[in-house]
Scaffold this active site. Structure first.
Site, PDB file in Angstrom:
ATOM      1  N   ASP A 131       0.867  -1.175   0.000  1.00 17.24           N
ATOM      2  CA  ASP A 131       0.000   0.000   0.000  1.00 17.24           C
ATOM      3  C   ASP A 131       0.909   1.232   0.000  1.00 17.24           C
ATOM      4  O   ASP A 131       1.671   1.439   0.941  1.00 17.24           O
ATOM      5  CB  ASP A 131      -0.885  -0.026   1.255  1.00 17.24           C
ATOM      6  CG  ASP A 131      -2.103   0.879   1.100  1.00 17.24           C
ATOM      7  OD1 ASP A 131      -2.058   1.779   0.243  1.00 17.24           O
ATOM      8  OD2 ASP A 131      -3.078   0.684   1.848  1.00 17.24           O
ATOM      9  N   ASP A 166      -2.540   2.254  -6.291  1.00 21.03           N
ATOM     10  CA  ASP A 166      -1.540   2.307  -5.215  1.00 21.03           C
ATOM     11  C   ASP A 166      -1.549   1.087  -4.310  1.00 21.03           C
ATOM     12  O   ASP A 166      -0.942   1.113  -3.243  1.00 21.03           O
ATOM     13  CB  ASP A 166      -1.749   3.568  -4.371  1.00 21.03           C
ATOM     14  CG  ASP A 166      -3.041   3.529  -3.586  1.00 21.03           C
ATOM     15  OD1 ASP A 166      -3.997   2.905  -4.074  1.00 21.03           O
ATOM     16  OD2 ASP A 166      -3.088   4.111  -2.495  1.00 21.03           O
ATOM     17  N   GLU A 167      -2.210   0.023  -4.717  1.00 22.24           N
ATOM     18  CA  GLU A 167      -2.333  -1.128  -3.836  1.00 22.24           C
ATOM     19  C   GLU A 167      -2.330  -2.412  -4.636  1.00 22.24           C
ATOM     20  O   GLU A 167      -2.922  -2.468  -5.712  1.00 22.24           O
ATOM     21  CB  GLU A 167      -3.686  -1.063  -3.122  1.00 22.24           C
ATOM     22  CG  GLU A 167      -3.617  -0.826  -1.650  1.00 22.24           C
ATOM     23  CD  GLU A 167      -4.987  -0.969  -1.032  1.00 22.24           C
ATOM     24  OE1 GLU A 167      -5.357  -2.089  -0.704  1.00 22.24           O
ATOM     25  OE2 GLU A 167      -5.669   0.047  -0.920  1.00 22.24           O
TER      26      GLU A 167
END
Length: 494
Positions: free
Chosen positions: A11, A105-106
DNA sequence: TCTGGGGTCCTTAGCCCT
DNA sequence: TCTGAGGGCTAAGGACCC
């Protein structure tokens, strides 16, 4: 559930805001808020500096401004975020072929499938290397969680934030989870959390104690059973590299509620065209058309219609959406309209039935043009042009979004005349000046635009102000965050 | 204070068919 | 032949996630 912590969850920390700080040296260490800047905008990401003021994701931007009046408020730049995300995802794919991106973003990574980690020690070492590699490649920090399941790996990365790494050793999960809030578990949001709280269930330990039958009774079969398993630390969902899209949709919230029925019809048609553009862009056709209407009081309703076969014809989608609109009462005013397509087929197919009896329509917006513009109005509106929408729905600063700039009254969308000033300069967008070089828009209004001249590798730069129509100033593409050489210092006089 | 956009999944209900 | 159960499909809404 595995016997070693070989599922990794990455993350990135405050991703959008961190990218902005990396590319704008003067913002480092300062509160940065990325999101919608219009009257109905909300925060997408707040930097950790801004979070200290109480600003957080999904908060109305107006409220954020009250809490943190000196923060930098920027619209999202998805082209850049996607580039950075691609770099990060490539690093993950270097670890394993089984990478499941959840957003820009993950992602989850199955380290075992990649053969890079089979036990706690190698998994931890892999995670630490990954964090270092991401920092070297992008200048950004990410948090890593490692565990024997996806749920636990995600909880671990959340606990590790910011800029940390946490391993949950198999065998310790129930003990670790027991004191945590039920809200820690994926799928427990405000509604379920409140439901459980009223029954005296506030921690994961309480959930496990309640038992499956009780949970199923309270929140339904699928959710209850899943909740119970998660409370026990059980989760055997595999990491899935490829996911098929199930629907495509577009929606717009308007700065001012729409009342005029002609204007509403026109907006629905525009949305239908944009939706088809996205549908075609993804190589799909779809069978069920969905109209979404959010009314003045925030009540939301959907209407849908299933066709005889899948279509990607803009005329067919437009007409279905128009029919659906006829069944909706919009007299109180409409704040949001959306058009979506579900029941996707993974190929494009002509809908011959529908096309055969579909007269081409060309209804325009020629009346009802006086109402508020969409928070992110698309200027083109033609089908098949593709969209610049980010995965979180925010529109790119293509000269159309930018409420930091003096807003031009809506003039009927695609057919309206160009704004008088000709160009708009959304806060945060990239520009290049013929003399001063690359910079970004710090703000604009009353005929002026203020630009800060700096770049990812430079020291904080100077600010200069220009006329909105300065011929030496033009929009430009973002510069890469790392790898650009420091330019020669800019002369102070033009 | 006033709540974005793009998704997924689940539940409920009605209808039709077997 | 009638009836009920159950499955599949469609429609609508809600919760949740990032």
């Amino acid at each position: 559930m595995r016997s070693a912590p070989t599922i990794l969850h990455l993350d990135m920390d405050a991703f959008y805001a961190a990218v902005e700080q990396a590319s704008k040296p003067s913002l480092r260490g300062k509160p940065v808020i990325v999101g919608g800047l219009g009257p109905r905008g909300v925060v997408a990401t707040a930097s950790y500096e801004a979070r200290r003021f109480g600003v957080h994701s999904a908060m109305p931007t107006a409220q954020a401004r009250r809490l943190c009046p000196n923060g930098a408020y920027l619209i999202p730049r998805f082209t850049l975020y996607r580039e950075v995300s691609d770099t990060v995802m490539a690093l993950l794919r270097g670890l394993s072929p089984l990478v499941e991106p959840l957003s820009l973003d993950e992602a989850f990574v199955d380290l075992e499938a990649g053969g890079v980690a089979f036990d706690s020690a190698t998994a931890r070492a892999t995670g630490e290397h990954l964090r270092a590699d991401i920092m070297a490649a992008t200048g950004l920090s990410g948090s890593v969680g490692l565990a024997g399941s996806k749920m636990l790996a995600k909880i671990a990365s959340e606990e590790a934030k910011p800029a940390g790494l946490l391993v949950i050793e198999p065998g310790t999960e129930r003990e670790l989870l027991a004191p945590m809030s039920v809200r820690t578990l994926p799928g427990v949001g405000p509604a379920t959390g409140e439901h459980l709280r009223r029954a005296g269930i506030t921690t994961v330990g309480d959930l496990a104690e309640a038992g499956e039958d009780e949970l199923v009774r309270m929140v339904g079969r699928a959710h209850g059973a899943g909740l119970y398993r998660m409370a026990l630390g059980l989760d055997d969902r595999p990491v899935v590299a490829e996911r098929d899209a199930k629907s495509v949709s577009v929606e717009d919230t308007f700065d001012v509620d729409l009342h005029d029925r002609v204007r509403i019809r026109y907006e629905v048609q525009r949305l239908a065209d944009r939706c088809v553009g996205r549908l075609r862009g993804s190589g799909h056709s779809g069978r069920t058309i969905v109209l979404k209407v959010r009314r003045y009081d925030f009540s939301t309703l959907t209407r849908s219609e299933t066709l005889r076969g899948p279509t990607d014809d803009p005329v067919v989608v437009r007409e279905a959406a128009a029919r659906l609109l006829e069944s909706v009462d919009t007299t109180g005013g409409v704040r949001l309209l959306g058009v979506g397509v579900t029941g996707l087929a993974d190929y494009t197919q002509e809908d011959l039935f529908a096309q055969a009896d579909a007269p081409a329509t060309g209804e325009g917006p020629d009346s009802g043009a006086a109402e508020g513009g969409a928070t992110g109005r698309g200027g083109r509106g033609a089908a098949g042009t593709g969209e610049a929408d980010g995965p979180d729905g925010w529109r790119e600063p293509g000269g159309e979004a930018g409420p930091a700039v003096a807003l031009v009254p809506a003039t009927g969308g695609a057919r309206g005349p160009e704004p008088a000033a000709g160009r708009r300069w959304p806060a945060g967008s990239d520009v290049r000046h013929a003399v001063y070089g690359p910079g970004w828009v710090q703000g604009s209004g009353v005929g002026r635009v203020t630009v800060r001249f700096e770049r990812p590798g430079s020291a904080p730069g100077r600010v200069r102000t220009f006329r909105l129509d300065d011929p030496e100033l033009e929009p430009s593409d973002p510069l890469p965050l790392v790898g650009e050489e420091e330019p020669p210092p800019v002369s102070d006089t033009p």
